[in-house]
Design a protein around this motif. Structure first.
Motif, PDB file in Angstrom:
ATOM      1  N   UNK A  94     -54.969  35.744   4.339  1.00 22.70           N
ATOM      2  CA  UNK A  94     -53.857  36.649   4.612  1.00 22.70           C
ATOM      3  C   UNK A  94     -53.822  37.053   6.080  1.00 22.70           C
ATOM      4  N   UNK A  95     -52.643  36.931   6.684  1.00 24.05           N
ATOM      5  CA  UNK A  95     -52.444  37.400   8.052  1.00 24.05           C
ATOM      6  C   UNK A  95     -51.161  38.225   8.097  1.00 24.05           C
ATOM      7  N   UNK A  96     -51.303  39.446   8.591  1.00 21.81           N
ATOM      8  CA  UNK A  96     -50.146  40.325   8.813  1.00 21.81           C
ATOM      9  C   UNK A  96     -49.962  40.419  10.321  1.00 21.81           C
ATOM     10  N   UNK A  97     -48.783  40.076  10.802  1.00 23.00           N
ATOM     11  CA  UNK A  97     -48.546  40.014  12.235  1.00 23.00           C
ATOM     12  C   UNK A  97     -48.736  41.356  12.939  1.00 23.00           C
ATOM     13  N   UNK A  98     -48.441  42.454  12.269  1.00 26.39           N
ATOM     14  CA  UNK A  98     -48.658  43.754  12.904  1.00 26.39           C
ATOM     15  C   UNK A  98     -50.149  44.006  13.141  1.00 26.39           C
ATOM     16  N   UNK A  99     -51.008  43.395  12.327  1.00 22.38           N
ATOM     17  CA  UNK A  99     -52.452  43.524  12.540  1.00 22.38           C
ATOM     18  C   UNK A  99     -52.910  42.771  13.785  1.00 22.38           C
ATOM     19  N   UNK A 100     -52.069  41.854  14.257  1.00 15.72           N
ATOM     20  CA  UNK A 100     -52.374  41.101  15.477  1.00 15.72           C
ATOM     21  C   UNK A 100     -51.827  41.809  16.715  1.00 15.72           C
ATOM     22  N   UNK A 101     -51.225  42.989  16.517  1.00 15.83           N
ATOM     23  CA  UNK A 101     -50.734  43.772  17.636  1.00 15.83           C
ATOM     24  C   UNK A 101     -49.235  43.678  17.882  1.00 15.83           C
ATOM     25  N   UNK A 102     -48.521  42.935  17.041  1.00 17.03           N
ATOM     26  CA  UNK A 102     -47.072  42.819  17.215  1.00 17.03           C
ATOM     27  C   UNK A 102     -46.384  43.973  16.504  1.00 17.03           C
ATOM     28  N   UNK A 103     -45.252  44.388  17.036  1.00 22.99           N
ATOM     29  CA  UNK A 103     -44.553  45.551  16.515  1.00 22.99           C
ATOM     30  C   UNK A 103     -43.199  45.157  15.923  1.00 22.99           C
ATOM     31  N   UNK A 104     -42.987  45.569  14.698  1.00 24.98           N
ATOM     32  CA  UNK A 104     -41.735  45.275  13.999  1.00 24.98           C
ATOM     33  C   UNK A 104     -40.554  45.893  14.747  1.00 24.98           C
ATOM     34  N   UNK A 105     -39.537  45.071  14.982  1.00 25.06           N
ATOM     35  CA  UNK A 105     -38.345  45.531  15.664  1.00 25.06           C
ATOM     36  C   UNK A 105     -38.461  45.585  17.178  1.00 25.06           C
ATOM     37  N   UNK A 106     -39.643  45.241  17.686  1.00 23.86           N
ATOM     38  CA  UNK A 106     -39.863  45.331  19.130  1.00 23.86           C
ATOM     39  C   UNK A 106     -40.537  44.090  19.705  1.00 23.86           C
ATOM     40  N   UNK A 107     -40.632  43.035  18.916  1.00 25.11           N
ATOM     41  CA  UNK A 107     -41.311  41.833  19.373  1.00 25.11           C
ATOM     42  C   UNK A 107     -40.288  40.731  19.628  1.00 25.11           C
ATOM     43  N   UNK A 108     -40.219  40.246  20.855  1.00 30.67           N
ATOM     44  CA  UNK A 108     -39.264  39.173  21.135  1.00 30.67           C
ATOM     45  C   UNK A 108     -39.693  37.874  20.443  1.00 30.67           C
ATOM     46  N   UNK A 109     -38.733  37.176  19.900  1.00 34.59           N
ATOM     47  CA  UNK A 109     -39.008  35.892  19.250  1.00 34.59           C
ATOM     48  C   UNK A 109     -38.942  34.828  20.342  1.00 34.59           C
ATOM     49  N   UNK A 110     -40.100  34.570  20.932  1.00 35.32           N
ATOM     50  CA  UNK A 110     -40.186  33.606  22.028  1.00 35.32           C
ATOM     51  C   UNK A 110     -41.217  32.532  21.682  1.00 35.32           C
ATOM     52  N   UNK A 111     -41.146  31.419  22.396  1.00 32.17           N
ATOM     53  CA  UNK A 111     -42.146  30.361  22.206  1.00 32.17           C
ATOM     54  C   UNK A 111     -43.545  30.885  22.500  1.00 32.17           C
ATOM     55  N   UNK A 112     -43.657  31.766  23.480  1.00 34.52           N
ATOM     56  CA  UNK A 112     -44.956  32.323  23.839  1.00 34.52           C
ATOM     57  C   UNK A 112     -45.561  33.099  22.669  1.00 34.52           C
ATOM     58  N   UNK A 113     -44.775  33.945  22.022  1.00 38.87           N
ATOM     59  CA  UNK A 113     -45.262  34.727  20.881  1.00 38.87           C
ATOM     60  C   UNK A 113     -45.568  33.800  19.709  1.00 38.87           C
ATOM     61  N   UNK A 114     -44.659  32.882  19.419  1.00 34.86           N
ATOM     62  CA  UNK A 114     -44.864  31.935  18.314  1.00 34.86           C
ATOM     63  C   UNK A 114     -46.147  31.142  18.528  1.00 34.86           C
ATOM     64  N   UNK A 115     -46.360  30.636  19.736  1.00 30.71           N
ATOM     65  CA  UNK A 115     -47.566  29.860  20.024  1.00 30.71           C
ATOM     66  C   UNK A 115     -48.829  30.705  19.929  1.00 30.71           C
ATOM     67  N   UNK A 116     -48.751  31.968  20.360  1.00 33.50           N
ATOM     68  CA  UNK A 116     -49.919  32.853  20.280  1.00 33.50           C
ATOM     69  C   UNK A 116     -50.308  33.105  18.824  1.00 33.50           C
ATOM     70  N   UNK A 117     -49.321  33.351  17.968  1.00 29.05           N
ATOM     71  CA  UNK A 117     -49.611  33.560  16.541  1.00 29.05           C
ATOM     72  C   UNK A 117     -50.126  32.261  15.932  1.00 29.05           C
ATOM     73  N   UNK A 118     -49.495  31.164  16.252  1.00 28.90           N
ATOM     74  CA  UNK A 118     -49.904  29.853  15.725  1.00 28.90           C
ATOM     75  C   UNK A 118     -51.384  29.596  16.048  1.00 28.90           C
ATOM     76  N   UNK A 119     -51.779  29.840  17.278  1.00 28.05           N
ATOM     77  CA  UNK A 119     -53.163  29.599  17.682  1.00 28.05           C
ATOM     78  C   UNK A 119     -54.144  30.434  16.872  1.00 28.05           C
ATOM     79  N   UNK A 120     -53.718  31.630  16.466  1.00 30.21           N
ATOM     80  CA  UNK A 120     -54.604  32.503  15.690  1.00 30.21           C
ATOM     81  C   UNK A 120     -54.733  32.071  14.230  1.00 30.21           C
ATOM     82  N   UNK A 121     -53.702  31.403  13.685  1.00 25.05           N
ATOM     83  CA  UNK A 121     -53.738  31.063  12.259  1.00 25.05           C
ATOM     84  C   UNK A 121     -54.029  29.590  11.993  1.00 25.05           C
TER      85      UNK A 121
END
Length: 125
Positions: A94-121
């Motif tokens: 289980x991975x919850x993105x807010x536990x990784x430090x991202x904030x609902x409603x305030x996180x830009x959907x960018x390749x940088x963010x997507x790649x950072x989450x991808x690397x963690x999972x």
């Protein structure tokens, strides 16, 4: 395979390693969904449908119970986790993105963010 044999069949991926995600309407839902698709496209995991569990599709529920299942939820509402638990699925990563430090409603959907989450999972097994 004959068309009548696949009529009504789900075309989602079933295998030993599966990823599912809450693809909620917020930014984190989109990020989680995009990461799950990237895991699928890179052949790290097969992607399947969380909605099938909510719809009580028994073959999918049984397949999930036997698989190495990774669930990505975007926020602390934990929709995906609640759906799995309600269906009696208790063994999953289980991975919850807010536990990784991202904030609902305030996180830009960018390749940088997507790649950072991808690397963690990507290496969760």
């Amino acid at each position: 395979m004959e068309a009548d044999q696949i009529k009504g069949a789900c075309l989602c991926g079933i295998g030993e390693y599966i990823v599912i995600t809450c693809s909620g309407a917020c930014d984190l839902g989109l990020i989680a969904d995009t990461v799950a698709r990237k895991l699928r496209d890179n052949k790290v995991r097969k992607m399947n449908c969380l909605a099938a569990v909510g719809a009580d599709v028994k073959p999918t529920i049984e397949a999930f119970k036997a698989a190495n299942l990774l669930l990505l939820d975007g926020c602390p509402v934990d929709c995906g986790k609640k759906i799995l638990e309600k269906a009696g699925i208790s063994s999953f990563k289980y991975v919850r993105l807010t536990d990784l430090g991202y904030e609902k409603g305030k996180t830009p959907v960018t390749e940088e963010v997507i790649n950072a989450v991808y690397e963690k999972v990507e290496t969760i097994y």
